[in-house]
Scaffold this motif. Structure first.
Motif, PDB file in Angstrom:
ATOM      1  N   VAL A 188       0.840  -1.201   0.000  1.00 27.61           N
ATOM      2  CA  VAL A 188       0.000   0.000   0.000  1.00 27.61           C
ATOM      3  C   VAL A 188       0.875   1.251   0.000  1.00 27.61           C
ATOM      4  N   GLY A 189       1.841   1.306   0.914  1.00 29.89           N
ATOM      5  CA  GLY A 189       2.736   2.460   0.961  1.00 29.89           C
ATOM      6  C   GLY A 189       1.951   3.761   0.965  1.00 29.89           C
ATOM      7  N   GLU A 190       2.257   4.647   0.001  1.00 29.69           N
ATOM      8  CA  GLU A 190       1.560   5.924  -0.119  1.00 29.69           C
ATOM      9  C   GLU A 190       0.346   5.840  -1.042  1.00 29.69           C
ATOM     10  N   ARG A 191       0.074   4.650  -1.557  1.00 34.48           N
ATOM     11  CA  ARG A 191      -1.066   4.497  -2.460  1.00 34.48           C
ATOM     12  C   ARG A 191      -2.389   4.628  -1.705  1.00 34.48           C
ATOM     13  N   ARG A 192      -3.397   5.086  -2.411  1.00 35.57           N
ATOM     14  CA  ARG A 192      -4.736   5.087  -1.818  1.00 35.57           C
ATOM     15  C   ARG A 192      -5.217   3.669  -1.642  1.00 35.57           C
ATOM     16  N   ARG A 193      -4.866   2.808  -2.612  1.00 33.43           N
ATOM     17  CA  ARG A 193      -5.260   1.400  -2.536  1.00 33.43           C
ATOM     18  C   ARG A 193      -4.304   0.566  -3.370  1.00 33.43           C
ATOM     19  N   ALA A 194      -3.975  -0.623  -2.902  1.00 35.06           N
ATOM     20  CA  ALA A 194      -3.150  -1.580  -3.641  1.00 35.06           C
ATOM     21  C   ALA A 194      -3.949  -2.853  -3.868  1.00 35.06           C
ATOM     22  N   VAL A 195      -3.627  -3.553  -4.945  1.00 33.47           N
ATOM     23  CA  VAL A 195      -4.271  -4.834  -5.250  1.00 33.47           C
ATOM     24  C   VAL A 195      -3.188  -5.901  -5.331  1.00 33.47           C
ATOM     25  N   LEU A 196      -3.307  -6.907  -4.496  1.00 38.98           N
ATOM     26  CA  LEU A 196      -2.406  -8.052  -4.516  1.00 38.98           C
ATOM     27  C   LEU A 196      -3.085  -9.210  -5.229  1.00 38.98           C
ATOM     28  N   GLY A 197      -2.487  -9.687  -6.303  1.00 40.94           N
ATOM     29  CA  GLY A 197      -2.994 -10.851  -7.014  1.00 40.94           C
ATOM     30  C   GLY A 197      -2.245 -12.104  -6.593  1.00 40.94           C
ATOM     31  N   ILE A 198      -2.956 -13.201  -6.478  1.00 45.78           N
ATOM     32  CA  ILE A 198      -2.352 -14.491  -6.148  1.00 45.78           C
ATOM     33  C   ILE A 198      -2.748 -15.477  -7.242  1.00 45.78           C
ATOM     34  N   ALA A 199      -1.753 -15.969  -7.974  1.00 44.95           N
ATOM     35  CA  ALA A 199      -1.989 -16.894  -9.082  1.00 44.95           C
ATOM     36  C   ALA A 199      -1.437 -18.269  -8.719  1.00 44.95           C
ATOM     37  N   GLY A 200      -1.836 -19.266  -9.503  1.00 43.95           N
ATOM     38  CA  GLY A 200      -1.352 -20.621  -9.267  1.00 43.95           C
ATOM     39  C   GLY A 200      -2.294 -21.626  -9.883  1.00 43.95           C
ATOM     40  N   ALA A 201      -1.842 -22.849  -9.966  1.00 41.91           N
ATOM     41  CA  ALA A 201      -2.631 -23.918 -10.579  1.00 41.91           C
ATOM     42  C   ALA A 201      -3.827 -24.285  -9.711  1.00 41.91           C
ATOM     43  N   PRO A 202      -4.837 -24.937 -10.298  1.00 39.48           N
ATOM     44  CA  PRO A 202      -5.957 -25.430  -9.490  1.00 39.48           C
ATOM     45  C   PRO A 202      -5.467 -26.323  -8.355  1.00 39.48           C
ATOM     46  N   GLY A 203      -5.934 -26.040  -7.137  1.00 38.88           N
ATOM     47  CA  GLY A 203      -5.553 -26.842  -5.991  1.00 38.88           C
ATOM     48  C   GLY A 203      -4.248 -26.453  -5.338  1.00 38.88           C
ATOM     49  N   ALA A 204      -3.595 -25.393  -5.824  1.00 42.25           N
ATOM     50  CA  ALA A 204      -2.286 -25.011  -5.277  1.00 42.25           C
ATOM     51  C   ALA A 204      -2.389 -24.394  -3.886  1.00 42.25           C
ATOM     52  N   GLY A 205      -3.561 -23.892  -3.541  1.00 38.04           N
ATOM     53  CA  GLY A 205      -3.732 -23.264  -2.232  1.00 38.04           C
ATOM     54  C   GLY A 205      -3.922 -21.763  -2.304  1.00 38.04           C
ATOM     55  N   LYS A 206      -4.327 -21.247  -3.470  1.00 38.61           N
ATOM     56  CA  LYS A 206      -4.480 -19.798  -3.647  1.00 38.61           C
ATOM     57  C   LYS A 206      -5.494 -19.207  -2.667  1.00 38.61           C
ATOM     58  N   VAL A 241       1.743  -9.548  -8.327  1.00 38.68           N
ATOM     59  CA  VAL A 241       1.121 -10.868  -8.402  1.00 38.68           C
ATOM     60  C   VAL A 241       2.100 -11.884  -7.847  1.00 38.68           C
ATOM     61  N   TRP A 242       1.631 -12.673  -6.884  1.00 34.04           N
ATOM     62  CA  TRP A 242       2.430 -13.761  -6.317  1.00 34.04           C
ATOM     63  C   TRP A 242       1.945 -15.081  -6.912  1.00 34.04           C
ATOM     64  N   PHE A 243       2.886 -15.970  -7.172  1.00 33.49           N
ATOM     65  CA  PHE A 243       2.558 -17.290  -7.716  1.00 33.49           C
ATOM     66  C   PHE A 243       2.755 -18.340  -6.631  1.00 33.49           C
ATOM     67  N   VAL A 244       1.734 -19.177  -6.414  1.00 36.69           N
ATOM     68  CA  VAL A 244       1.793 -20.214  -5.383  1.00 36.69           C
ATOM     69  C   VAL A 244       2.315 -21.510  -5.981  1.00 36.69           C
ATOM     70  N   SER A 245       3.333 -22.066  -5.361  1.00 39.35           N
ATOM     71  CA  SER A 245       3.936 -23.318  -5.807  1.00 39.35           C
ATOM     72  C   SER A 245       3.973 -24.294  -4.636  1.00 39.35           C
ATOM     73  N   GLY A 246       3.987 -25.602  -4.950  1.00 42.95           N
ATOM     74  CA  GLY A 246       4.049 -26.595  -3.883  1.00 42.95           C
ATOM     75  C   GLY A 246       4.166 -27.999  -4.441  1.00 42.95           C
ATOM     76  N   ASN A 265       4.226 -23.343  -0.851  1.00 43.63           N
ATOM     77  CA  ASN A 265       3.319 -23.977   0.095  1.00 43.63           C
ATOM     78  C   ASN A 265       3.967 -25.294   0.505  1.00 43.63           C
ATOM     79  N   SER A 266       4.589 -25.321   1.684  1.00 45.33           N
ATOM     80  CA  SER A 266       5.391 -26.482   2.090  1.00 45.33           C
ATOM     81  C   SER A 266       4.989 -26.938   3.490  1.00 45.33           C
ATOM     82  N   PRO A 267       5.480 -28.104   3.925  1.00 49.11           N
ATOM     83  CA  PRO A 267       5.147 -28.587   5.280  1.00 49.11           C
ATOM     84  C   PRO A 267       5.544 -27.619   6.380  1.00 49.11           C
TER      85      PRO A 267
END
Length: 217
Positions: free
Chosen positions: A14-32, A152-157, A208-210
Motif C-alpha cells: 500500500v505504501g503511499e497508495r490510496r489502494r493496492a491490489v495483490l494478485g495471487i496466481a497458481g494452478a488449481p488446488g495449489a492453495g491460492k 502478483v504472487w505465484f503459489v507453488s508446492g 506452500n510447504s510442510p
C-alpha cells in the motif's frame, strides 16, 4: 512465523497508495484461496477488518447456461470459461474508484455457480487481495487484469498433494471419486500446465510447504 513475512509484504504494498491490489496466481488446488484468506486475516488482525478486502476471480465463472450455449461445460475452469473482461474491469474500478462501495460476484461451490454481488470492497479498504489461476497469462484480457494489480504472487508446492486436494475438493462438492479423478486428469491438469507456463511472470513465488508459507529465495 513465515505467514507474518507474507502479511508484512502485502501490507507494505500500500505504501503511499490510496489502494493496492495483490494478485495471487497458481494452478488449481495449489492453495491460492487458503493463502489469500490467511493473508486477509493476518492483515485484518494488524490493521483492522475494514482495511483489507478479498475479491476472488471465481465469481467470474460463466454460469452453466452460458457454458451450455458455448458448448463448453465439459471444459469448465479453462481460461475461456471466465468473464475475463469483467474481471479486469472490476479490478480496474477497484483501483480507480476507491471512494465507492464496489460489489463483486462470488462463487457458490455447492451449486458451482456465480452469485451476483456476494462480495464487496468498502471505501475503507486500502488493500484488496484477489486470486485466480490465470492472472499471469500473456493474453490481452488477462494482461488487463494483471495491469490493475500492484503485484502478483505465484503459489507453488508439491504437485502430488495438489492433485490429491483437487480430487478431494471435487468429491466434497458432489462428484463421485472416480469422476473426480477423471476430471482432474482430463481438465484440471490441462489448466494447471497452462498456468505453470506463466509462473516466471510473477513478482514473487510463494512456496506452500510442510513448514508453512514462505517466499522462494
Amino acid at each position: 512465523m513465515a505467514l507474518d513475512e507474507l502479511v508484512n509484504a502485502a501490507t507494505a504494498l500500500v505504501g503511499e497508495r490510496r489502494r493496492a491490489v495483490l494478485g495471487i496466481a497458481g494452478a488449481p488446488g495449489a492453495g491460492k484461496t487458503t493463502l489469500a484468506e490467511a493473508v486477509v486475516a493476518g492483515v485484518a488482525e494488524v490493521r483492522g477488518e475494514d482495511w483489507v478486502a478479498h475479491v476472488p476471480m471465481d465469481g467470474f465463472h460463466l454460469a452453466d447456461v452460458q457454458l451450455d450455449r458455448l458448448g463448453a461445460r465439459g471444459r469448465k475452469g479453462a481460461p475461456d470459461t471466465f468473464d475475463a473482461e469483467g474481471y479486469a474491469h472490476l479490478l480496474r474500478r477497484v483501483v480507480d474508484d476507491p471512494d465507492a462501495w464496489i460489489y463483486a460476484p462470488g462463487f457458490e461451490r455447492t451449486l458451482e455457480q456465480p452469485i451476483a454481488a456476494a462480495m464487496v470492497v468498502p471505501p475503507s479498504a486500502r488493500l484488496v487481495v484477489t486470486e485466480g489461476n490465470y492472472l499471469l497469462l500473456p493474453e490481452p484480457h488477462w494482461e488487463r487484469a494483471r495491469r490493475a494489480t500492484t503485484e502478483v504472487w505465484f503459489v507453488s508446492g508439491d504437485e502430488d498433494l495438489r492433485r490429491s486436494r483437487l480430487i478431494d475438493r471435487h468429491v466434497t462438492f458432489g462428484k463421485e471419486r472416480q469422476a473426480a479423478t477423471r476430471w482432474v486428469a482430463e481438465s484440471d491438469e490441462l489448466n494447471a500446465a497452462l498456468v505453470a507456463s506463466s509462473a516466471a511472470r510473477a513478482d514473487r513465488v510463494v512456496v506452500n510447504s510442510p513448514r508453512g508459507w514462505h517466499f522462494r529465495a
